[in-house]
Design an enzyme around this catalytic site. Structure first.
Site, PDB file in Angstrom:
ATOM      1  N   GLU A  35       0.861  -1.182   0.000  1.00 56.35           N
ATOM      2  CA  GLU A  35       0.000   0.000   0.000  1.00 56.35           C
ATOM      3  C   GLU A  35       0.904   1.241   0.000  1.00 56.35           C
ATOM      4  OE1 GLU A  35      -3.187   1.038  -0.107  1.00 56.35           O
ATOM      5  OE2 GLU A  35      -2.389   3.011   0.332  1.00 56.35           O
ATOM      6  N   CYS A  45      -5.413   4.793   6.549  1.00 53.87           N
ATOM      7  CA  CYS A  45      -5.206   3.560   5.792  1.00 53.87           C
ATOM      8  C   CYS A  45      -6.484   2.749   5.656  1.00 53.87           C
ATOM      9  CB  CYS A  45      -4.137   2.711   6.472  1.00 53.87           C
ATOM     10  SG  CYS A  45      -3.730   1.263   5.503  1.00 53.87           S
ATOM     11  N   CYS A  78      -4.952  -1.606   6.998  1.00 58.30           N
ATOM     12  CA  CYS A  78      -5.127  -1.860   8.435  1.00 58.30           C
ATOM     13  C   CYS A  78      -6.325  -1.001   8.843  1.00 58.30           C
ATOM     14  CB  CYS A  78      -3.876  -1.517   9.220  1.00 58.30           C
ATOM     15  SG  CYS A  78      -3.346   0.176   9.094  1.00 58.30           S
ATOM     16  N   HIS A 129      -6.283   2.769  13.094  1.00 60.66           N
ATOM     17  CA  HIS A 129      -6.106   4.184  13.447  1.00 60.66           C
ATOM     18  C   HIS A 129      -7.335   4.733  14.158  1.00 60.66           C
ATOM     19  CE1 HIS A 129      -2.212   4.515  11.553  1.00 60.66           C
ATOM     20  NE2 HIS A 129      -2.694   3.808  10.546  1.00 60.66           N
ATOM     21  N   ARG A 137       0.967  -4.545  11.538  1.00 58.99           N
ATOM     22  CA  ARG A 137       2.366  -4.336  11.174  1.00 58.99           C
ATOM     23  C   ARG A 137       3.231  -3.870  12.329  1.00 58.99           C
ATOM     24  NH1 ARG A 137      -1.049  -4.051   7.797  1.00 58.99           N
ATOM     25  NH2 ARG A 137      -0.892  -4.915   5.723  1.00 58.99           N
ATOM     26  N   SER A 151       4.718   1.190  10.197  1.00 59.30           N
ATOM     27  CA  SER A 151       5.570   1.291   9.003  1.00 59.30           C
ATOM     28  C   SER A 151       6.457   2.528   9.049  1.00 59.30           C
ATOM     29  CB  SER A 151       4.728   1.256   7.724  1.00 59.30           C
ATOM     30  OG  SER A 151       4.091   0.003   7.592  1.00 59.30           O
ATOM     31  N   CYS A 195       3.400  -0.689   4.617  1.00 60.05           N
ATOM     32  CA  CYS A 195       2.245   0.134   4.271  1.00 60.05           C
ATOM     33  C   CYS A 195       2.698   1.582   4.316  1.00 60.05           C
ATOM     34  CB  CYS A 195       1.069  -0.078   5.198  1.00 60.05           C
ATOM     35  SG  CYS A 195      -0.278   1.000   4.684  1.00 60.05           S
ATOM     36  N   CYS A 227       0.276   4.346   5.622  1.00 60.76           N
ATOM     37  CA  CYS A 227       0.402   4.483   7.073  1.00 60.76           C
ATOM     38  C   CYS A 227       1.692   5.206   7.459  1.00 60.76           C
ATOM     39  CB  CYS A 227       0.438   3.094   7.726  1.00 60.76           C
ATOM     40  SG  CYS A 227      -1.178   2.448   8.103  1.00 60.76           S
TER      41      CYS A 227
HETATM   42 NI1  NFC Z   1      -1.684   0.748   6.436  1.00 66.21          NI
HETATM   43 FE1  NFC Z   1      -0.908   0.180   9.199  1.00 66.21          FE
HETATM   44  C1  NFC Z   1       0.901   0.324   9.160  1.00 66.21           C
HETATM   45  C2  NFC Z   1      -0.779  -1.450  10.005  1.00 66.21           C
HETATM   46  O1  NFC Z   1       1.981   0.371   9.334  1.00 66.21           O
HETATM   47  N1  NFC Z   1      -0.700  -2.443  10.445  1.00 66.21           N
HETATM   48  O2  NFC Z   1      -0.871   1.365  11.890  1.00 66.21           O
HETATM   49  C3  NFC Z   1      -0.931   0.998  10.844  1.00 66.21           C
HETATM   50  O3  NFC Z   1      -1.203  -0.491   7.490  1.00 66.21           O
HETATM   51  O4  NFC Z   1      -1.278  -1.538   7.013  1.00 66.21           O
END
Ligand code: NFC
Length: 558
Positions: A13, A60, A63, A67, A484, A507, A552, A555
């Protein structure tokens, strides 16, 4: 010296660029760059904290709920709101479904094709594929006829000259090691997982109204429980939830886990590549009761492991100055206090007025700024977050099921614990934690049903809903373990509005660039660890290690 540029890295992503400086056929230095900019933290300023989740969640769609979750937890922390146990259990189930969905899709749809040669699957004998599948699992879809159908489906794609979703792989690259039968089995499961994930996503729709981006509420969960109401969480919806958990669990047990171990067995040389930083961080998550009141009940404990030393778990304090800070020395941002400073997120700054060189460019200016991602650090150190960090934390703290599962996987693969610190270890850890989480979902579901049967249907605590009851100023941190890795949202509330909002995202930890001390981020460090390239213009090795983190970038930049 030559530099390999991979831009964009696909099957992730968002926009990630990797530049790898080669020396004597090896990656000597790697640079990770997030090449798009977003600005969600700026959009959040000035808004009502009770609405923040709906904006933050748009960071995002992969995921898709995390958030929102981190955001309501940040507001609950700031306003000292405890949520009811049922709400906690429902949130666990929603996060759990997110993990299972996300990790399975990552394995089959985003990462498998780095290890599975789709074109070689066309040479497979369906009867031999069936024998292989039945030797590792009792999954019902395993007859010769089933694999023959799958082979025909794949052949139709390839013969049409448009392998579409399978286009542009490095098929035939010498790095592919699976026999045709294993390739066909994995491709068949790629197709199966596409249909399966649609069902798992429905859990979010039941509890949160939709997926992606289910609804949340500060103080609990949005849907009331009323067994006799059509519009609430009723008996029929709860039965559907149970079916979804069972379906998720059987796919993990019968397909994902055996496939991971079978495929990993052909790639054990990847247990010594991509080792990376050796520092790991978790914030912890999955309380069975209250998030703040009962830390001992968390499935994933919080902590930091340094230099792969599993005997010492360092405590983490998300509120303390000097613990978590973000650096921008090599990012396209400025801080008021200067470019070499680190800022704790409550005092964090995001300003999109950087005036130095930015893309487009021939190559990254690696002496200067080269990414829209900031560089988070824990006590000045770069750390890796994610499934490997969590599995190590559970393993190191003696969590029984985790210990048994990890030891059994290592025995099956005949690998030492050291093998976990690798590209292969990261992939295996993601599968193992999915098994731990999907099993825990059964427990959370059972606890929810027991509460309801005992007469407790409370899902919302509205005592601080009215802004008139809030203090003039408040600060909070909402944290969780996203698929992640560790995710934190820090909020500052003044006069009922958001005065500052900063997200430090998994990420971001892993994909971030070098810091003011020149220390590499996790992706960079992993690539700098024992990577030769068999075919320089087919950077399969770079894809394997970068995808092992499940990037991602939407993110990471937020
Ligand atoms: Ni978009 Fe997220 C990324 C996750 O690092 N897990 O907190 C968020 O994504 O996939």
């Amino acid at each position: 010296m030559s530099r390999i540029v991979v831009d964009p890295i696909t099957r992730i992503e968002g926009h990630l660029r990797i530049e790898a400086q080669m020396e004597d056929g090896r990656i000597a230095q790697a640079f990770s760059s997030g090449t798009s900019v977003r600005g969600l933290e700026i959009i959040l300023k000035g808004r009502d904290p009770r609405d923040a989740w709906a904006f933050a969640q748009r960071i995002c769609g992969v995921c898709t709920l995390v958030h929102g979750m981190a955001s309501i937890r940040a507001v609950e922390d700031a306003l000292k709101i405890d949520i009811p146990t049922n709400a906690q259990l429902i949130r666990n189930l929603m996060i759990g479904a997110q993990y299972v969905h996300d990790h399975v899709m990552h394995f089959y749809h985003l990462h498998a094709l780095d290890w599975v040669d789709v074109v070689s699957a066309l040479d497979a004998d369906p009867a031999a594929t069936s024998a292989l599948a039945q030797s590792i699992s009792k999954h019902p879809n395993s007859s010769p006829g089933y694999f023959s159908d799958m082979k025909t489906k794949l052949k139709t794609f390839v013969e049409s000259g448009q392998i579409g979703i399978f286009n542009q792989g490095y098929w035939g690259h010498p790095g592919y090691k699976l026999p045709p039968e294993a390739n066909l089995m994995a491709v068949a499961h790629y197709f199966e997982a596409l249909a399966w994930q649609r069902e798992v996503a429905k859990l979010h729709a039941i509890f949160g109204g939709k997926n992606p981006h289910p609804n949340f509420v500060v103080g609990g969960v949005p849907s009331p429980i009323d067994l006799n109401s059509d519009s609430a969480i009723n008996a029929e919806k709860l039965a559907k939830v149970k079916n979804i958990i069972d379906l998720a669990q059987s796919f993990v047990d019968e397909v994902y886990l055996p496939d991971t171990l079978a495929i990993a067995g052909f790639y054990k040389d990847w247990a010594t590549r991509g080792e990376g930083l050796g520092n790991f961080l978790t914030y912890g998550d999955f309380p069975s009761t209250g998030l703040t009141s009962d830390r001992a009940s968390w499935l994933v404990p919080p902590g930091v492991i340094l230099d792969r030393d599993l005997s010492t778990i360092h405590p983490v304090d998300l509120s303390a100055e000097g613990e978590i800070e973000e650096y921008i020395a090599h990012s396209w941002y400025e801080y008021e206090g200067g470019k070499d400073k680190g800022l704790h997120p409550w005092a964090g700054e995001t300003a999109l007025d950087y005036t130095g060189p930015k893309p487009p460019f021939e190559q990254l200016d690696v002496e200067g700024a080269y990414s829209w991602i900031k560089a988070p650090r824990w006590k000045g150190k770069p750390v890796e977050v994610g499934p490997l960090a969590r599995v190590l934390m559970m393993y190191a703290t003696g969590q029984e099921q985790a210990k048994a599962l990890v030891d059994s996987a290592l025995t099956t693969l005949d690998l030492p614990v050291r093998g976990l610190y690798s590209t292969l270890g990261r992939v295996a850890a993601r599968t193992l934690e999915t098994k731990l989480i999907v099993d825990a979902m059964q427990d959370w579901y059972a606890a929810l049903i027991a509460n309801i049967k005992a007469g407790d249907t409370t899902t919302f605590n509205g005592t601080k809903w009215d802004p008139a009851s809030w203090p003039k100023q408040a600060r909070g941190v909402g944290f969780m373990e996203a698929p992640r890795g560790g995710l934190g949202h820090w909020i500052v509330i003044e006069d009922g509005k958001i005065a500052n909002y900063q997200a430090v995202v998994p990420s971001t930890w892993n994909a971030g660039p070098r810091d003011a001390q020149g220390q590499s981020g996790a992706y960079e460090a992993a690539l700098q660890d024992n990577h030769t390239m068999a075919v320089e213009d087919q950077p399969l090795e770079i894809l394997r290690t970068i995808h092992s983190f499940d990037p991602c970038l939407a993110c990471a930049v937020h």
